[in-house]
Design a protein around this motif. Sequence first.
Motif, PDB file in Angstrom:
ATOM      1  N   ALA A  66      -3.873  -5.600 -10.179  1.00 47.47           N
ATOM      2  CA  ALA A  66      -5.000  -6.433 -10.842  1.00 47.47           C
ATOM      3  C   ALA A  66      -5.771  -4.954 -11.001  1.00 47.47           C
ATOM      4  CB  ALA A  66      -5.598  -7.331 -10.229  1.00 47.47           C
ATOM      5  N   TRP A  67      -6.250  -4.528  -9.618  1.00 46.76           N
ATOM      6  CA  TRP A  67      -7.109  -3.956  -9.188  1.00 46.76           C
ATOM      7  C   TRP A  67      -6.884  -1.720  -9.644  1.00 46.76           C
ATOM      8  CZ3 TRP A  67      -6.792  -4.756  -3.232  1.00 46.76           C
ATOM      9  CH2 TRP A  67      -7.482  -5.669  -2.816  1.00 46.76           C
ATOM     10  N   HIS A  68      -6.188  -1.903 -10.562  1.00 44.66           N
ATOM     11  CA  HIS A  68      -5.796  -0.690 -10.897  1.00 44.66           C
ATOM     12  C   HIS A  68      -7.335  -0.067 -12.256  1.00 44.66           C
ATOM     13  CE1 HIS A  68      -3.172   2.191  -9.970  1.00 44.66           C
ATOM     14  NE2 HIS A  68      -2.161   1.637 -10.094  1.00 44.66           N
ATOM     15  N   GLY A  69      -7.444  -0.941 -12.701  1.00 42.87           N
ATOM     16  CA  GLY A  69      -9.245  -0.708 -13.791  1.00 42.87           C
ATOM     17  C   GLY A  69      -9.517  -1.318 -13.633  1.00 42.87           C
ATOM     18  N   LEU A  70     -10.186  -0.536 -11.985  1.00 43.26           N
ATOM     19  CA  LEU A  70     -11.528  -0.682 -10.955  1.00 43.26           C
ATOM     20  C   LEU A  70     -11.923   1.128 -11.436  1.00 43.26           C
ATOM     21  CD1 LEU A  70     -11.157  -2.641  -7.691  1.00 43.26           C
ATOM     22  CD2 LEU A  70     -11.943  -3.043  -9.574  1.00 43.26           C
ATOM     23  N   ARG A  71     -12.938   1.520 -11.644  1.00 43.80           N
ATOM     24  CA  ARG A  71     -13.799   1.878 -12.317  1.00 43.80           C
ATOM     25  C   ARG A  71     -14.200   3.096 -11.663  1.00 43.80           C
ATOM     26  NH1 ARG A  71     -17.730   1.837 -16.550  1.00 43.80           N
ATOM     27  NH2 ARG A  71     -17.768  -0.681 -15.248  1.00 43.80           N
ATOM     28  N   GLY A  72     -14.680   1.951  -9.797  1.00 42.61           N
ATOM     29  CA  GLY A  72     -15.402   2.987  -8.675  1.00 42.61           C
ATOM     30  C   GLY A  72     -14.227   3.411  -7.742  1.00 42.61           C
ATOM     31  N   VAL A  73     -12.500   3.704  -8.148  1.00 40.99           N
ATOM     32  CA  VAL A  73     -12.147   4.054  -7.188  1.00 40.99           C
ATOM     33  C   VAL A  73     -11.230   5.059  -8.770  1.00 40.99           C
ATOM     34  CG1 VAL A  73     -12.037   2.618  -5.702  1.00 40.99           C
ATOM     35  CG2 VAL A  73     -10.305   2.458  -6.910  1.00 40.99           C
ATOM     36  N   SER A  74     -10.990   5.887  -7.809  1.00 46.54           N
ATOM     37  CA  SER A  74      -9.853   6.598  -8.828  1.00 46.54           C
ATOM     38  C   SER A  74      -8.368   7.043  -7.783  1.00 46.54           C
ATOM     39  CB  SER A  74     -10.530   8.153  -8.476  1.00 46.54           C
ATOM     40  OG  SER A  74     -10.259   8.675  -7.028  1.00 46.54           O
ATOM     41  N   GLN A  75      -8.091   6.694  -6.804  1.00 48.11           N
ATOM     42  CA  GLN A  75      -6.869   6.284  -6.881  1.00 48.11           C
ATOM     43  C   GLN A  75      -6.429   5.008  -6.051  1.00 48.11           C
ATOM     44  OE1 GLN A  75      -6.956  10.094  -4.753  1.00 48.11           O
ATOM     45  NE2 GLN A  75      -5.004  10.301  -5.854  1.00 48.11           N
ATOM     46  N   LEU A  76      -5.424   4.404  -5.675  1.00 48.34           N
ATOM     47  CA  LEU A  76      -5.387   3.121  -5.026  1.00 48.34           C
ATOM     48  C   LEU A  76      -3.791   3.822  -4.824  1.00 48.34           C
ATOM     49  CD1 LEU A  76      -6.854   0.741  -4.837  1.00 48.34           C
ATOM     50  CD2 LEU A  76      -4.590  -0.653  -6.884  1.00 48.34           C
ATOM     51  N   ALA A  77      -3.211   3.546  -3.811  1.00 49.14           N
ATOM     52  CA  ALA A  77      -2.082   2.983  -2.745  1.00 49.14           C
ATOM     53  C   ALA A  77      -1.846   1.922  -2.034  1.00 49.14           C
ATOM     54  CB  ALA A  77      -1.915   4.379  -1.639  1.00 49.14           C
ATOM     55  N   MET A  78      -0.510   1.572  -1.906  1.00 46.63           N
ATOM     56  CA  MET A  78      -0.856   0.767  -1.280  1.00 46.63           C
ATOM     57  C   MET A  78       0.655   1.129  -0.038  1.00 46.63           C
ATOM     58  SD  MET A  78       1.292  -3.093  -3.021  1.00 46.63           S
ATOM     59  CE  MET A  78       3.127  -2.366  -2.136  1.00 46.63           C
ATOM     60  N   VAL A  79       0.419  -0.292   1.023  1.00 46.75           N
ATOM     61  CA  VAL A  79       0.975   0.060   2.325  1.00 46.75           C
ATOM     62  C   VAL A  79       1.194  -1.400   3.321  1.00 46.75           C
ATOM     63  CG1 VAL A  79       1.020   0.358   4.610  1.00 46.75           C
ATOM     64  CG2 VAL A  79      -0.716   2.485   3.830  1.00 46.75           C
ATOM     65  N   LYS A  80       2.697  -1.173   3.357  1.00 47.97           N
ATOM     66  CA  LYS A  80       3.374  -2.390   4.382  1.00 47.97           C
ATOM     67  C   LYS A  80       3.424  -1.805   5.336  1.00 47.97           C
ATOM     68  CE  LYS A  80       5.624  -6.672   3.364  1.00 47.97           C
ATOM     69  NZ  LYS A  80       5.502  -6.843   4.904  1.00 47.97           N
ATOM     70  N   PRO A  81       3.126  -2.172   6.628  1.00 51.72           N
ATOM     71  CA  PRO A  81       3.430  -1.623   7.638  1.00 51.72           C
ATOM     72  C   PRO A  81       4.289  -2.459   8.553  1.00 51.72           C
ATOM     73  CG  PRO A  81       1.042  -1.941   7.765  1.00 51.72           C
ATOM     74  CD  PRO A  81       1.142  -2.833   6.605  1.00 51.72           C
ATOM     75  N   ASP A  82       5.050  -2.227   9.137  1.00 55.00           N
ATOM     76  CA  ASP A  82       6.249  -2.913   9.577  1.00 55.00           C
ATOM     77  C   ASP A  82       6.663  -2.335  10.860  1.00 55.00           C
ATOM     78  OD1 ASP A  82       8.186  -4.734   9.851  1.00 55.00           O
ATOM     79  OD2 ASP A  82       8.464  -5.177   8.017  1.00 55.00           O
ATOM     80  N   THR A  83       7.929  -3.195  11.161  1.00 55.68           N
ATOM     81  CA  THR A  83       9.000  -1.885  12.681  1.00 55.68           C
ATOM     82  C   THR A  83      10.247  -2.171  11.089  1.00 55.68           C
ATOM     83  OG1 THR A  83       8.988  -4.309  13.414  1.00 55.68           O
ATOM     84  CG2 THR A  83       7.343  -2.652  14.257  1.00 55.68           C
ATOM     85  N   TYR A  84      10.615  -1.058  12.213  1.00 56.07           N
ATOM     86  CA  TYR A  84      12.008  -0.890  11.812  1.00 56.07           C
ATOM     87  C   TYR A  84      13.061  -0.319  12.842  1.00 56.07           C
ATOM     88  CZ  TYR A  84      10.064  -0.927   6.791  1.00 56.07           C
ATOM     89  OH  TYR A  84       9.448  -1.317   6.468  1.00 56.07           O
ATOM     90  N   THR A  85      14.540  -1.007  12.469  1.00 57.89           N
ATOM     91  CA  THR A  85      15.833  -0.623  13.765  1.00 57.89           C
ATOM     92  C   THR A  85      15.793   0.546  13.268  1.00 57.89           C
ATOM     93  OG1 THR A  85      16.032  -3.045  14.409  1.00 57.89           O
ATOM     94  CG2 THR A  85      17.769  -1.480  15.133  1.00 57.89           C
TER      95      THR A  85
END
Lengths: 869, 101
Positions: A150-169
């Motif tokens: 949805a946010w990809h269409g925003l003109r005020g930002v040129s790049q968008l990235a998603m982060v899902k923090p977690d813990t791993y074994t």
Amino acid sequence: MTPLRLALALVRAAARFVPRWQRGEWQREWSAELHHHALDAREPGALVHRSTGAVADAVYLRSQALQLDLLVRDVALAGRNAFRRPGFTLLVVLTLALGIGVNSAVFALLDSVLLRPLPYRDPSRIVFVWQTLPSKNVMELEATPYDLEAWHGLRGVSQLAMVKPDTYTLTGDDNPERVRGSRVTASLMPLLGIAPRIGRAFTPAEDLDGTAPVAILSDRLWRRRFGADERALGRTMQIDGQSRTIVGVMPRGATLPGPLAEDTDLWLPARMSPAERTNEDSHNYRFLARLAPGATLEQASAEVEAFAARMATERPSHRSIGARLVPIGEQTVRAIRPSLLLIAGSVGLLLLVASANTSTLLLARASNRRHELAVRTALGATRGRLLSLAVAESLVFACLGGLAGLFLGGWALRAVLPLFAGSLPADIPIDIDARVAAFTAAISAVLGLLFGVVVALHRPEGGLVDVLKASGRTISGSSGRARGALVIAQVALAVVLLSAAGLMLNSVVKLSRVRPGFDADHVLTFKVALTGSNYDAAPSRVALASGLLARLGAIPGVRHAAISTVVPFGGGRNANSFTIEGRPRKPGELQIADQRHVSPNYFQTMNIPLVSGRRFQDTDDSRAEAVVIINRSLAKQYWPAEDPINRRVRVGLEPNAWLRIIGIVEDVRHVSLTRDAVTEMYRPIAQTAAPLFTLAIRTEGDPAALTPAARAAVQAIDPNLPIYDVRTMEDRIAGSFAQTRSTMLLLLVTAALAAVLSGVAIYGSIWYSVNQRIPEIGVRLALGASRAAVFGDVLRRAVSLTAIGALIGVAGTLAGGRLIAGLLFDTRATDPATLAAVVAATMGLAVVAGIVPARRAMTVDPIIALRNE
Amino acid sequence: MRMTLATTLVMQAIGAGHCHGFDIVDVTGFPTGTVYPALRRLERDGYVRSRWEAERTANREGRPARRYYELTATGVRALDGALHTLRQLDAASRLRPGTAE
């Protein structure tokens, strides 16, 4: 090149040092001598050798122009004076070292944490995109994967990235371990301007599932697991039971923006399934964006807010959800900045106290040396020469103080760092470096100049004869007043610091008395990571839970053992929306409750009282009716006038999964002692089979002592189960306000130092004035004044100076109170009890500091005093 | 001004007629890096003054004009004083402890 030409070249080079107005003649003289000498030179080499003297000559002329030689002479004299009176020098240098040292240490901290730019490309343009729930006062809600699209269409930002923090074994070798990691989109690294130091970054294709499982390691993890072997690339690693190929290693210190000290060890590609990509309910994803070129933060924020408002009307899932942008710099240091600034402010005040103290000492010495100064003046020393001498002397002290302060600062820094270990980045080196040394040198130089000017301005008045005629006892009024003012200033600053420390102490005491809603003593908690595919099926997890509880309960010294997905102060809240049966949600209303999945005896183990209804029983399992226990806050908020028992609720979007409310328990503070309890729902883990296990054990004796036994019990069931985050409950609670406590401790130490310095100043000033007034006291005693009256007089001066300082200090605290208010808990910045206690302590200090000089005054022998006059 | 051994010897050399920089270097045996700063100090404090030799003289010998130094009246008095002190020091050094009866 002939020797002559070489020699002439050297002279030409040296000529640069010669002051411009002398240069022409100077060069002419040297070249004439060289030419003349070249005519009858016996040894050509001698010519070059002689020309080297031109350098010394040129430097000499330049230094003469700068009057450097005079300054050097002054400094040498000052140095000799300093070493002639080692006691005085030591006192001054120690006082300065104290003030400068703590400032160097705190500067090192500030410099590394607040002043250096974050290690990203153009970091001021990177922002976090948070969703908000204004109605619930939630200002940083993580977003959903749906929003990425949805946010990809925003003109005020040129790049968008998603982060899902977690813990791993990590498994696959003998030491399974739990590490922090994040699933990130391929856009993240280019957005931040970071890249693996070896290997490759993620590709956009790896944002989607169906690609081969890969991983990028942090430098730290790479060193720890692979001994920094570059051949680790291409090898596989077992991460949460899945085999992943290592494709890259990040540079040292490369980390995600966000709260400090939450460094990430594993970077994994997003690899989202189509179902995950379209999920618009799971608020567990953080978003980063780079502002578009030319766009300001305000423009982009306005656009994001407007977009969120539109979404809120269009999508039921986004009802009442807003959005906001937060620059990463602010986000990163927000938690620790108030504490650091408070500490910086307080050590700044301590430096002022130390400076005032030093000024007092230097002024006292200057008036002892009035004879010397008068003689110098009579012999023709100009005002400028005396100023230069005074500055040279104080520069010597300041340099020695700065040098000692640098050592002291290094030591102080090592003592302070562990106090803030929980809130400082692990990868940023914090040490006394060149910048800190430059800072120290700068404050030393400024102080040195300042002291010199202060001392020079208080030159004795009157001519040589007046000074020599005077017995050496009477002091000029201005110098006495200056000393009084300095003492008052020190007391005032110390009172401000003591008040701040007192208020923080008050907060910490109140925090430690907050009832969290359960009994925290004698509880050991730890987490167990379910690894491999053994626990993919729900029944296996339920079986593991009951097996663990049986084993742990059998350990001698264990009273109860319980499991919860999240324990208080264990991090994470796991909030989810819910619906009440027969009560459709009003538009724009979002009903949210924290979800905990617990074993039946969790409430007994934690001593959480039951308000009404019943607790869970072993029979509340997957075959029985789905049940839920709610907390008092939830009951009060949604059934203010009714009994919620036997009502039914549904969590999230699970259709027809109605849960019957069977009990109400007391509220528990979960995230921090300073925050009120939130709405909570407890569900039996036997019915939800949640894959997150935090174990809580109530013990008879010291809970920490049972750690090995608990570890053994878990390993006996499955040796592949790593247990981690082992801490007693009291430890967790203490950790939740560790930063407040550390800040308080540092403030307390700073304030104590300031108080000691001002005590010394009161003592020194009163002692000095008693010494000056011995003849006068002698006359008074001879005329029949009582010794008690003399004693009282002296003490009164100490107390009155201090009282004025204390008053100013209290006024300062009242005025500046709001600066500290944000760090206080349940304590007003104007707390009268604290201020009264501080003033009382300061007055006590004045009495203690005044008693010795007062006794000295009392014991003056009138005959001896008058004979000396 | 402090009269060091170097300044005293430089003044003595000038007094004896060695008036150019390098000549003073040759006579005193001090390096140029000592002699020139000493000359600057002496000139600043008014013990010596410097002049340039006539261009004509220099041209005749096919070289640039040199700068020469001469003692001022103050310089002469200071040199006398310094030499007097040196002589006294010299005399003092001849006294051996224990030789006086």
